[in-house]
Design a protein around this motif. Structure first.
Motif, PDB file in Angstrom:
ATOM      1  N   ILE A   1     -32.645 -45.332 -14.127  1.00  0.00           N
ATOM      2  CA  ILE A   1     -32.890 -44.015 -14.546  1.00  0.00           C
ATOM      3  C   ILE A   1     -34.104 -43.402 -14.515  1.00  0.00           C
ATOM      4  O   ILE A   1     -35.235 -44.138 -14.446  1.00  0.00           O
ATOM      5  CB  ILE A   1     -32.705 -44.051 -16.285  1.00  0.00           C
ATOM      6  CG1 ILE A   1     -31.371 -44.763 -16.703  1.00  0.00           C
ATOM      7  CG2 ILE A   1     -33.116 -42.849 -16.801  1.00  0.00           C
ATOM      8  CD1 ILE A   1     -31.276 -44.896 -18.329  1.00  0.00           C
ATOM      9  N   CYS A   2     -34.371 -42.249 -14.011  1.00  0.00           N
ATOM     10  CA  CYS A   2     -35.386 -41.480 -13.860  1.00  0.00           C
ATOM     11  C   CYS A   2     -35.730 -40.722 -15.177  1.00  0.00           C
ATOM     12  O   CYS A   2     -35.032 -39.970 -15.396  1.00  0.00           O
ATOM     13  CB  CYS A   2     -35.284 -40.537 -12.629  1.00  0.00           C
ATOM     14  SG  CYS A   2     -36.990 -39.495 -12.556  1.00  0.00           S
TER      15      CYS A   2
ATOM     16  N   MET B   1     -34.289 -50.260 -22.000  1.00  0.00           N
ATOM     17  CA  MET B   1     -34.134 -49.025 -22.441  1.00  0.00           C
ATOM     18  C   MET B   1     -34.671 -48.032 -21.621  1.00  0.00           C
ATOM     19  O   MET B   1     -33.772 -47.058 -21.279  1.00  0.00           O
ATOM     20  CB  MET B   1     -34.609 -48.748 -24.090  1.00  0.00           C
ATOM     21  CG  MET B   1     -34.163 -49.763 -25.055  1.00  0.00           C
ATOM     22  SD  MET B   1     -32.386 -49.791 -24.957  1.00  0.00           S
ATOM     23  CE  MET B   1     -32.054 -48.091 -25.744  1.00  0.00           C
ATOM     24  N   TRP B   2     -36.033 -47.973 -21.055  1.00  0.00           N
ATOM     25  CA  TRP B   2     -36.246 -47.105 -20.146  1.00  0.00           C
ATOM     26  C   TRP B   2     -35.678 -46.936 -18.821  1.00  0.00           C
ATOM     27  O   TRP B   2     -35.092 -45.879 -18.267  1.00  0.00           O
ATOM     28  CB  TRP B   2     -37.780 -47.599 -19.892  1.00  0.00           C
ATOM     29  CG  TRP B   2     -38.802 -46.760 -19.019  1.00  0.00           C
ATOM     30  CD1 TRP B   2     -38.947 -47.101 -17.720  1.00  0.00           C
ATOM     31  CD2 TRP B   2     -39.430 -45.276 -19.232  1.00  0.00           C
ATOM     32  NE1 TRP B   2     -39.753 -46.176 -17.229  1.00  0.00           N
ATOM     33  CE2 TRP B   2     -39.852 -45.052 -18.075  1.00  0.00           C
ATOM     34  CE3 TRP B   2     -39.264 -44.732 -20.320  1.00  0.00           C
ATOM     35  CZ2 TRP B   2     -40.555 -43.927 -18.243  1.00  0.00           C
ATOM     36  CZ3 TRP B   2     -40.092 -43.489 -20.311  1.00  0.00           C
ATOM     37  CH2 TRP B   2     -40.652 -42.991 -19.304  1.00  0.00           C
ATOM     38  N   GLN B   3     -35.375 -48.182 -18.227  1.00  0.00           N
ATOM     39  CA  GLN B   3     -34.713 -48.062 -16.848  1.00  0.00           C
ATOM     40  C   GLN B   3     -33.240 -47.998 -16.775  1.00  0.00           C
ATOM     41  O   GLN B   3     -32.598 -47.674 -15.816  1.00  0.00           O
ATOM     42  CB  GLN B   3     -35.073 -49.453 -16.077  1.00  0.00           C
ATOM     43  CG  GLN B   3     -36.513 -49.551 -15.799  1.00  0.00           C
ATOM     44  CD  GLN B   3     -36.968 -50.652 -14.887  1.00  0.00           C
ATOM     45  OE1 GLN B   3     -36.077 -51.440 -14.431  1.00  0.00           O
ATOM     46  NE2 GLN B   3     -38.118 -50.635 -14.370  1.00  0.00           N
ATOM     47  N   TYR B   4     -32.740 -48.589 -17.845  1.00  0.00           N
ATOM     48  CA  TYR B   4     -30.998 -48.517 -17.931  1.00  0.00           C
ATOM     49  C   TYR B   4     -30.549 -47.840 -19.020  1.00  0.00           C
ATOM     50  O   TYR B   4     -29.247 -47.760 -19.155  1.00  0.00           O
ATOM     51  CB  TYR B   4     -30.711 -50.065 -17.765  1.00  0.00           C
ATOM     52  CG  TYR B   4     -31.245 -50.676 -16.465  1.00  0.00           C
ATOM     53  CD1 TYR B   4     -30.338 -50.458 -15.224  1.00  0.00           C
ATOM     54  CD2 TYR B   4     -32.242 -51.520 -16.672  1.00  0.00           C
ATOM     55  CE1 TYR B   4     -30.996 -51.302 -14.237  1.00  0.00           C
ATOM     56  CE2 TYR B   4     -32.679 -52.240 -15.473  1.00  0.00           C
ATOM     57  CZ  TYR B   4     -31.907 -51.928 -14.468  1.00  0.00           C
ATOM     58  OH  TYR B   4     -32.344 -52.620 -13.160  1.00  0.00           O
ATOM     59  N   GLY B   5     -31.338 -47.413 -20.026  1.00  0.00           N
ATOM     60  CA  GLY B   5     -30.827 -46.739 -21.278  1.00  0.00           C
ATOM     61  C   GLY B   5     -29.858 -47.642 -22.145  1.00  0.00           C
ATOM     62  O   GLY B   5     -29.359 -47.115 -23.064  1.00  0.00           O
TER      63      GLY B   5
ATOM     64  N   ALA C   1     -32.222 -38.741 -15.331  1.00  0.00           N
ATOM     65  CA  ALA C   1     -31.611 -38.666 -14.214  1.00  0.00           C
ATOM     66  C   ALA C   1     -31.053 -39.862 -13.538  1.00  0.00           C
ATOM     67  O   ALA C   1     -31.891 -41.011 -13.696  1.00  0.00           O
ATOM     68  CB  ALA C   1     -32.438 -37.683 -13.121  1.00  0.00           C
ATOM     69  N   ILE C   2     -29.957 -39.990 -12.823  1.00  0.00           N
ATOM     70  CA  ILE C   2     -29.904 -41.161 -11.967  1.00  0.00           C
ATOM     71  C   ILE C   2     -29.315 -40.623 -10.567  1.00  0.00           C
ATOM     72  O   ILE C   2     -28.736 -39.746 -10.410  1.00  0.00           O
ATOM     73  CB  ILE C   2     -28.641 -42.064 -12.519  1.00  0.00           C
ATOM     74  CG1 ILE C   2     -27.440 -41.157 -12.725  1.00  0.00           C
ATOM     75  CG2 ILE C   2     -29.241 -42.932 -13.588  1.00  0.00           C
ATOM     76  CD1 ILE C   2     -26.262 -42.210 -13.230  1.00  0.00           C
TER      77      ILE C   2
ATOM     78  N   LEU D   1     -27.455 -36.967 -10.883  1.00  0.00           N
ATOM     79  CA  LEU D   1     -26.768 -36.451 -12.139  1.00  0.00           C
ATOM     80  C   LEU D   1     -28.026 -36.433 -13.066  1.00  0.00           C
ATOM     81  O   LEU D   1     -28.446 -37.436 -13.429  1.00  0.00           O
ATOM     82  CB  LEU D   1     -25.564 -37.308 -12.585  1.00  0.00           C
ATOM     83  CG  LEU D   1     -24.605 -37.445 -11.524  1.00  0.00           C
ATOM     84  CD1 LEU D   1     -23.579 -38.554 -12.049  1.00  0.00           C
ATOM     85  CD2 LEU D   1     -23.977 -36.182 -10.956  1.00  0.00           C
ATOM     86  N   ILE D   2     -28.017 -35.513 -13.774  1.00  0.00           N
ATOM     87  CA  ILE D   2     -29.012 -35.118 -14.938  1.00  0.00           C
ATOM     88  C   ILE D   2     -28.516 -34.575 -16.288  1.00  0.00           C
ATOM     89  O   ILE D   2     -27.767 -33.816 -16.357  1.00  0.00           O
ATOM     90  CB  ILE D   2     -30.024 -34.069 -14.439  1.00  0.00           C
ATOM     91  CG1 ILE D   2     -30.570 -34.483 -13.060  1.00  0.00           C
ATOM     92  CG2 ILE D   2     -31.229 -33.935 -15.290  1.00  0.00           C
ATOM     93  CD1 ILE D   2     -31.407 -33.237 -12.504  1.00  0.00           C
TER      94      ILE D   2
END
Lengths: 624, 624
Positions: A293-294, A277-281, A329-330, A410-411
């Motif tokens: 994901i940042c 969830m943290w890194q890829y949503g 953001a990515i 992109l944010i």
């Protein structure tokens, strides 16, 4: 037998033999006084040559596409060899033929690129199934079936059939029900899965079970859902999670080898649900490409172990970020040169109702070739929020996202759940755009440590709002250290707004999903096998003692007579086949699928039934 | 993994190893300060020895039957070896143990000879399944499944799944139906077999199909019928009857070899339906023993090819025979010394309502040892009809029945159908009595050339009385020479009493049954593949054009687009397993069977459903 050989097997070393073939007329090509016919069957295509004499017969009784033909003739070397087909070196000089059946002109062409629309092909599915593209899918499905069975058999699993006419115990999805004529007023249900039966089999000591089995769910059909679908359903006793992961990544690797001839020798990656969830949503990330994901800003109670880095965006007086719960953001590789039109299009895309964002912020990481000087980073930043953030701030954000020169950052900002899902969707959208999702690249992933419960703020299935629901199913065991948490706390949530602070929100399940290329292909868990814990679980889900006994008395009873530790997994067979076949549509891999309204348009089913049937079943319609 | 080895695998060459086992406590035997425990799992039983120290622990926390135990210990040579079990040379000297789960005292013993009654074992089926006797059946079922699949795969067949939610087309047996929530007022049906789908697959060119598949029939359950049952369902294209017979006797022989290690090398016998009825009185004769029927009198229109031998019984003024339509006899070996009590018992048996005879005549063929002289036949005859028939007449009858010295001839007389069935039943009854039906003797038989139609003098399924019904199903092709008869004659029967004289009565089907030890284990046919003939067939069964299109429009449509000649067979998988397992009860070979009221007593299904379910389905009860 109407044939001595199939249409796929003759080669030049059989030249001179007299053979008999049977199949369908694919094409008829007349050249002066001779005719060539391509004869097709399941195994291939063979060219037939009708000489002058027979040609006269054909003139009087012309062959049409899809006629069923039996021919006898001599295998002959072709002058014009066709390297594209396996039988391309030979042809049959027809001596005699027999039209076994005629065919009307098919409503669409029986070719890979057919001219038939979806509805027409579904209505005439028996013709659609003749197309090579569809046949390959059905063959692949059988190959997967066979490979799975062979692997499981080799590992001591037994195929044991479980019943289809069972008891209705609506939990989550709706049951299809079947009125019982012999027991008027009572109904069977069709199984949503053989879950409780396979657990009973473990109690019975059949310690390795499998089945390739139809399951039924009466859900509102979303695209690419079927009311009946197939699972590779497995269960093992005396195992821990690690044993299951090893056994079943072995199965998938074996399927890769048998079906696709792919040696998937690398270790299967593992990731916790939280990390996914943290890194890829999302909980089924496609890890064939990066663009992680940042998390510039996130709710602390959702990711308690993570450190905030909102300092990167704070204090700039940019209200959109300041007021948002989540800012993510990515960095999209190679898109820094996007035009205004292109970034506008992306903004429109995230503003669609399905994504639901209010807007999008971008930062272009432009390679600063012209101005590049010693000591310079080599990137200039240009963003849609230049008036809020200095170049230095933008650079810090870019570093946090691991952006490189040439990337487009992109944010998105907004409420946690929606925003995280949106950035995940955007990541996949950009990956598709950049062709980073290749059908023939396969990457497996285990996602582990799911939450045991979800909290239903709104009513989902008639069980009422503001209660815990099982994320996997009510038979999933908590992680051993969390069993105490579950036993020692009441499930009651006093303040619905703060459900995330309830101890149950932190309980992790002994559950695992297998993800392939961003699709969940299998999921399972270590099960509860103690009556007390199972009762506690049912109670946590809002089921009182009476209901528990009515619905699951047989299982609770079974747990009293020596239930062993056990666990299992079920693979979505249709989905697995589709991905292996390079498609995301399961319908293409089902011989006789239903449409999105659950109809079989070929059969015209469901349909009305007779008065006599109503009478015998002692039911009647009650149409609104 | 909770174990390093199973309870069935340790041998004396592993002595000295430290192992971990997990399983169920079969028995606990205490001898002074030590305790022996038999630990059981799916693979066998291993003896555990708890020494003095651990024994003290056991004293405080006694083990009970069916506890789930994990033990670690050293493999040790046994002093008292047990040759009856595979692990009988060794035992485990337990070093540590762990009770994984306790068990209440089971309601019956988990042993081959259990003390549990049928109802109790069904309610606790999960415990019944632990019994070795049941486990062997489930294992045998899997072995048959596996052997069939391997054979079919090896012969180019593909497993293709067909749908379970289909269209209701009541023909013969009743459909189970499933209300469609998404299509209110409409219903799916569960398939009675995948018949039309496998035919469509042939039209689609998948020329060798199989499936091990659940089928559903809502029939009034007779003993040993199940509402859901499993078929090995197969179909082939471009074949004639002979190809199917060869392919599938190959399959059964392969199953014999794989499952029972029996080399069934002899040719499978073949018999026409007429011959089976003539010689055995039924269409699935057990040919492991003789006792063929001697037809002393029979209706000429039923067996037009047979010559009457009623001269043997005529003219004796014995009204019972004179007035009977049919007089049939069997010679039962070795029973000539039956007492009056024994023959009376047989007479009572044939007079039971299920058999329905008015009486029985017997002739004892007594070995005339005492009076044996040169020139004498060595037999004296003693019968219940001595006053009507001279010794010479009795001798002639005995010769016609092929009776030998020591045989007992049993004769029944009455209306054809009932009498023939009765003599068939009596033949089986006597064979059981004389132990001529040995579970481990297997004899296959093909019965061929069935009538295409039966005539329903009374209404069978709401289609009305006085009409033709399909003996196999409406998709069965007539024998090629009889196609003309069918096309050129109206199905109308003017005089119901003389239906046997209608041309349709003589039409034979391209159909075949495989019989094993007096049980039909499979049946099939070459199918109709021309639209016109299929329409004629439907019309013969009383279906008008509109009905034909409504119910089978998709199939008639498919036949217009190049349907190949095809045929197939379906095996009753449950029955096949039962016979191979030496039982005649299919229930013993189904993991979770239903009782004779169609109930699953373990689940307590079927059962009432929620108001919400009724609302969503838009149906309500209409109880009489």
């Amino acid at each position: 037998m109407y044939r001595s050989h199939t249409c796929g097997e003759l080669r030049s070393n059989q030249v001179g033999q007299t053979v008999t073939l049977a199949g369908w007329v694919q094409t008829v090509r007349k050249f002066g006084s001779i005719t060539f016919v391509d004869l097709r069957d399941r195994y291939g295509i063979t060219q037939l040559l009708f000489g002058e004499e027979l040609n006269k017969v054909l003139d009087e009784n012309p062959l049409g596409r899809e006629f069923v033909l039996q021919v006898t003739g001599a295998v002959s070397e072709r002058s014009n060899k066709n390297a594209n087909i396996a039988t391309g070196d030979i042809e049959i000089i027809v001596q005699s033929f027999n039209v076994l059946n005629k065919s009307a002109v098919p409503p669409f062409t029986i070719q890979d690129d057919t001219d038939g629309g979806d509805d027409l092909r579904m209505k005439y599915r028996f013709l659609d199934l003749r197309r090579n593209a569809v046949k390959r899918n059905i063959e692949l499905r059988y190959a997967v079936n066979r490979a799975a069975r062979n692997y499981l058999h080799g590992n001591g699993f037994m195929d044991i059939e479980t019943p289809f006419l069972i008891k209705s115990t609506p939990e989550g999805a709706r049951d299809f029900v079947v009125p019982s004529r012999m027991n008027p007023g009572q109904f069977y249900a069709l199984p949503q899965s053989p879950q409780t039966f396979k657990q009973l089999l473990m109690v019975s000591g059949y310690d390795r079970y499998y089945q390739v089995v139809k399951c039924f769910r009466d859900e509102d059909l979303r695209a690419d859902r079927q009311p009946e679908f197939t699972q590779i359903d497995c269960e093992m006793a005396f195992v821990e999670q690690e044993d299951i992961l090893n056994m079943f990544e072995g199965m998938i690797k074996s399927i890769f080898k048998e079906v696709k001839n792919i040696d998937y020798t690398e270790a299967v990656e593992r990731m916790t649900w939280e990390e996914a969830m943290w890194q890829y949503g999302n909980d089924k990330p496609d890890i064939r490409f990066e663009m992680k994901i940042c998390n510039l800003k996130f709710p602390a109670h959702t990711f308690p172990a993570k450190q905030s880095q909102s300092v990167l965006i704070d204090g700039a007086d940019f209200k959109v970020f300041d007021e948002a719960e989540t800012v993510v953001a990515i960095a999209v590789p190679g898109c820094s040169e996007y035009t205004r039109k292109q970034t506008d299009e992306l903004t429109e895309w995230v503003k669609r109702p399905q994504v639901g964002m209010k807007g999008m912020v971008f930062i272009k990481c432009l390679p600063a070739e012209a101005s590049a000087q010693e000591g310079n980073t080599g990137i200039t930043f240009k963003s849609s929020v230049d008036k809020f953030y200095s170049e230095e701030k933008l650079k810090a954000i870019a570093e946090a996202t691991n952006a490189k020169a040439g990337d487009l950052i992109l944010i998105l900002a907004g409420a946690e759940e929606r925003t995280r899902k949106a950035i995940s969707d955007l990541r996949m959208y950009m990956a598709d755009k950049l062709s980073l999702r290749k059908a023939e690249d396969f990457k497996l992933l285990w996602v582990l440590d799911f939450p045991l419960f979800e909290f239903a703020l709104e009513d989902q299935d008639g069980g009422g709002a503001g209660r815990w629901v099982a994320r996997h199913h009510p038979f999933t065991s908590p992680k051993p250290p969390h069993i105490e948490t579950m036993i020692n706390n009441s499930p009651k949530v006093d303040d619905l707004d703060k459900y995330l602070e309830h101890p149950y929100a932190g309980i992790k399940a002994n559950a695992y999903d297998m993800v392939l290329n961003g699709n969940e292909i299998g999921g399972g868990s270590i099960r509860i096998y103690q009556r007390e814990l199972q009762e506690k679980m049912f109670a946590a889900l809002g089921m009182n003692a009476e209901e528990q006994l009515h619905k699951f008395g047989f299982l609770l009873g079974a747990f009293e007579y020596g239930a062993p530790p056990h666990g299992g997994i079920a693979f979505g067979f249709d989905r697995l086949c589709a991905i292996l076949g390079g498609s995301e549509s399961i319908r293409d891999f089902i011989a006789f699928p239903k449409n999105n309204s659950g109809r079989d348009v070929m059969l015209d089913a469901p349909s009305a039934i007779d008065t006599k049937q109503f009478d015998e079943l002692q039911i009647k319609l009650n149409l609104k």
